[in-house]
Design an enzyme around this catalytic site. Structure first.
Site, mmCIF file in Angstrom:
data_model
loop_
_atom_site.group_PDB
_atom_site.id
_atom_site.type_symbol
_atom_site.label_atom_id
_atom_site.label_comp_id
_atom_site.label_asym_id
_atom_site.label_seq_id
_atom_site.Cartn_x
_atom_site.Cartn_y
_atom_site.Cartn_z
ATOM 1 N N GLY A 188 -7.193 9.145 10.573
ATOM 2 C CA GLY A 188 -7.303 9.200 12.020
ATOM 3 C C GLY A 188 -8.303 10.194 12.552
ATOM 4 O O GLY A 188 -8.479 10.321 13.771
ATOM 5 N N ALA B 251 -9.392 5.700 5.341
ATOM 6 C CA ALA B 251 -9.112 6.857 6.207
ATOM 7 C C ALA B 251 -10.355 7.687 6.489
ATOM 8 O O ALA B 251 -11.154 7.965 5.598
ATOM 9 C CB ALA B 251 -8.031 7.760 5.620
ATOM 10 N N GLY B 252 -10.504 8.040 7.759
ATOM 11 C CA GLY B 252 -11.586 8.920 8.180
ATOM 12 C C GLY B 252 -12.841 8.227 8.652
ATOM 13 O O GLY B 252 -13.694 8.849 9.279
ATOM 14 N N LYS C 267 0.862 -1.176 0.000
ATOM 15 C CA LYS C 267 0.000 0.000 0.000
ATOM 16 C C LYS C 267 0.900 1.228 0.000
ATOM 17 O O LYS C 267 1.658 1.447 0.954
ATOM 18 C CB LYS C 267 -0.901 -0.002 1.228
ATOM 19 C CG LYS C 267 -1.795 1.233 1.339
ATOM 20 C CD LYS C 267 -2.527 1.236 2.686
ATOM 21 C CE LYS C 267 -3.265 2.548 2.897
ATOM 22 N NZ LYS C 267 -3.833 2.656 4.254
#
Length: 260
Positions: free
Chosen positions: A159, A185-186, A98
């Site tokens: 995060g 993410a998020g 990744k």
């Protein structure tokens, strides 16, 4: 039976990818991973024992049969990302990577230019590349053409647990992409994950929302259920939304039948 997730030619029953950071212990990670039902986990190359390829993070994941997706978190440019990817291939024996490139340590937003450069070089070198990127439809198309196995656009800053703030752009990316789209993410709640699947995302990546929960194991189980429900809803076909109301039992039909 829902369709299986296919990434880089491998089939998976679970569409939830978990992260390995922020857990209180290796045991907490292992327990949460098992409860999540996830079959793929990302881990930062910088946290891996390069010499031996096993440590308190890698070992429990391998014991659960989880596929490792090393990431290049911490890389500030394409050169560092490529170097980290090659180290991970040597240490872990996997060509999965990744690509994460975020030079700005305050917001940790991915650098589009350096991400593209790293992905293109690694794909040409035989890696199975998963590109963490901003929710930019044009960038995602360019990464697809560069040979990545999946694009991983962010829902919100990493995060932040703020949910799908990039929703309008995620819709475009999912509609136009010819490779799997992993919302990364998020994501802060199981409902965010379910929503991503209802849009048609192939998978979601979750770390903070599980690891930072009061009860990470219970939260992992909740995400497991939400991901399954969201995907099942997508495959079932959601009803179209409309601006005006539509009666579920029209009065006209009732009156016409009653007056006969």
């Amino acid at each position: 039976m829902t369709e299986k997730l296919v990434l880089a030619g491998k089939e998976f029953d679970s569409r939830l990818i978990i992260g390995t950071g922020k857990f209180a212990s290796a045991q907490a990670l292992s327990d949460a991973a098992q409860a999540s039902g996830a079959q793929i986990a990302t881990l930062a190359v910088k946290r891996v024992d390069i010499k031996h390829g096993r440590d308190d993070i890698v070992a429990p994941l391998k014991d659960l049969g989880i596929t490792l997706m090393p990431n290049t978190s911490g890389a500030r440019d394409a050169r560092e990302a490529v170097f980290a990817a090659r180290l991970s291939r040597e240490a872990l024996g996997t060509d999965w990577v990744k690509v994460e490139v975020h030079p700005d340590q305050k917001y940790l937003l991915p650098d589009p230019v350096e991400t593209y450069k790293a992905c293109k070089e690694l794909a040409a070198d035989g890696f199975k590349v998963f590109a963490y990127c901003s929710a930019d439809p044009c960038l995602c198309k360019a990464l697809e053409e560069a040979g990545v196995c999946a694009v991983m656009p962010l829902g919100a800053p990493i995060g932040s647990a703020r949910g799908l703030e990039t929703l309008p752009f995620l819709k475009i990316i999912i509609k136009e992409s010819k490779v799997p789209v992993v919302v990364d993410a998020g994501i802060g709640a199981p409902s965010d994950a379910a929503k991503a699947f209802e849009l048609g995302a192939a998978a979601v990546m979750v770390n903070t929302a599980i690891a930072a929960a009061r009860d990470p194991v219970a939260m992992a189980a909740a995400f497991n259920k939400a991901c399954a429900a969201g995907r099942e809803a997508y495959e079932a076909g959601l009803a179209d939304s409309v601006e005006s109301a539509r009666a579920t039992s029209p009065m006209e039909l009732f009156l016409s039948e009653a007056m006969k």
